[in-house]
Design a protein around this motif. Structure first.
Motif, PDB file in Angstrom:
ATOM      1  N   GLU A 158     -15.970 -13.585  35.150  1.00 42.54           N
ATOM      2  CA  GLU A 158     -14.702 -14.302  35.009  1.00 42.54           C
ATOM      3  C   GLU A 158     -13.606 -13.357  34.523  1.00 42.54           C
ATOM      4  O   GLU A 158     -12.481 -13.360  35.038  1.00 42.54           O
ATOM      5  CB  GLU A 158     -14.863 -15.472  34.034  1.00 42.54           C
TER       6      GLU A 158
ATOM      7  N   ASN B 223     -10.158 -12.311  36.444  1.00 45.91           N
ATOM      8  CA  ASN B 223      -8.851 -12.499  35.787  1.00 45.91           C
ATOM      9  C   ASN B 223      -8.072 -11.192  35.705  1.00 45.91           C
ATOM     10  O   ASN B 223      -6.844 -11.196  35.702  1.00 45.91           O
ATOM     11  CB  ASN B 223      -9.021 -13.067  34.383  1.00 45.91           C
ATOM     12  N   TYR B 224      -8.785 -10.111  35.633  1.00 44.30           N
ATOM     13  CA  TYR B 224      -8.189  -8.778  35.527  1.00 44.30           C
ATOM     14  C   TYR B 224      -7.913  -8.185  36.914  1.00 44.30           C
ATOM     15  O   TYR B 224      -7.568  -7.032  37.059  1.00 44.30           O
ATOM     16  CB  TYR B 224      -9.125  -7.876  34.713  1.00 44.30           C
TER      17      TYR B 224
ATOM     18  N   GLY C 249      -9.452  -9.278  30.189  1.00 47.19           N
ATOM     19  CA  GLY C 249      -9.570 -10.344  31.184  1.00 47.19           C
ATOM     20  C   GLY C 249      -9.661 -11.746  30.617  1.00 47.19           C
ATOM     21  O   GLY C 249      -9.279 -12.714  31.279  1.00 47.19           O
TER      22      GLY C 249
END
Length: 167
Positions: A56, A60-61, A127
């Motif tokens: 995750e 996100n990063y 992230g």
């Protein structure tokens, strides 16, 4: 290259573009998600929490961690042919009976012991915006599971060759 490539499809298209006819591109990549074939890795284990959080955070990063089927599709779309994939299971410690896998597990445990916290600090703080202390708490929970030979977990490495021939 875990969580270092933002657009795998683009990178693979570029690799194809720069591969001479008859040449090949070889990729080896670790899927960092922990798995188990015998049910000894439970959903409640911190190794599974880490796997979910790290994937995750990477997404996100903008550095997603693909599944192996994604690579195959990207190579086919880029134009590579004669795609061959070899899959290796890298045990998280020396739990296997097989001597070669047991030895691999020793090295994998060492790699995790020395490097997992650094990777986790980078991704989880960026992230998922965790605090460094939160990451260290998760790492403290993971360490005993990494060493537990009753948990038959492994990570999958795709390679040593995805021989992807250019036409």
């Amino acid at each position: 290259m875990i969580a270092s490539i933002g657009n795998w499809a683009s990178m693979i298209r570029k690799a194809y573009k720069h591969t001479k006819p008859g040449g090949y591109f070889e990729l080896q990549e670790l899927d960092c998600r922990f798995k188990s074939d015998d049910g000894s890795l439970l959903d409640s284990h911190n190794l599974n929490y880490w796997s979910r959080f790290i994937t995750e955070a990477a997404a996100n990063y903008n550095r997603p961690i693909p599944h192996y089927t994604d690579y195959i599709a990207w190579f086919e779309r880029a134009g590579f042919v004669d795609i061959r994939q070899v899959v290796f299971k890298s045990p998280q410690n020396p739990w296997p009976k097989n001597k070669v896998l047991k030895e691999a597990g020793k090295f994998q445990l060492l790699a995790h012991t020395l490097g997992l916290e650094g990777v986790s600090l980078g991704l989880l703080t960026r992230g998922l915006e965790w605090k460094a202390e939160e990451v260290r708490v998760l790492m403290a929970k993971i360490r005993p599971e990494l060493k537990d030979r009753g948990i038959h977990a492994y990570q999958t490495t795709y390679g040593p060759s995805l021989h992807l021939f250019a036409t």
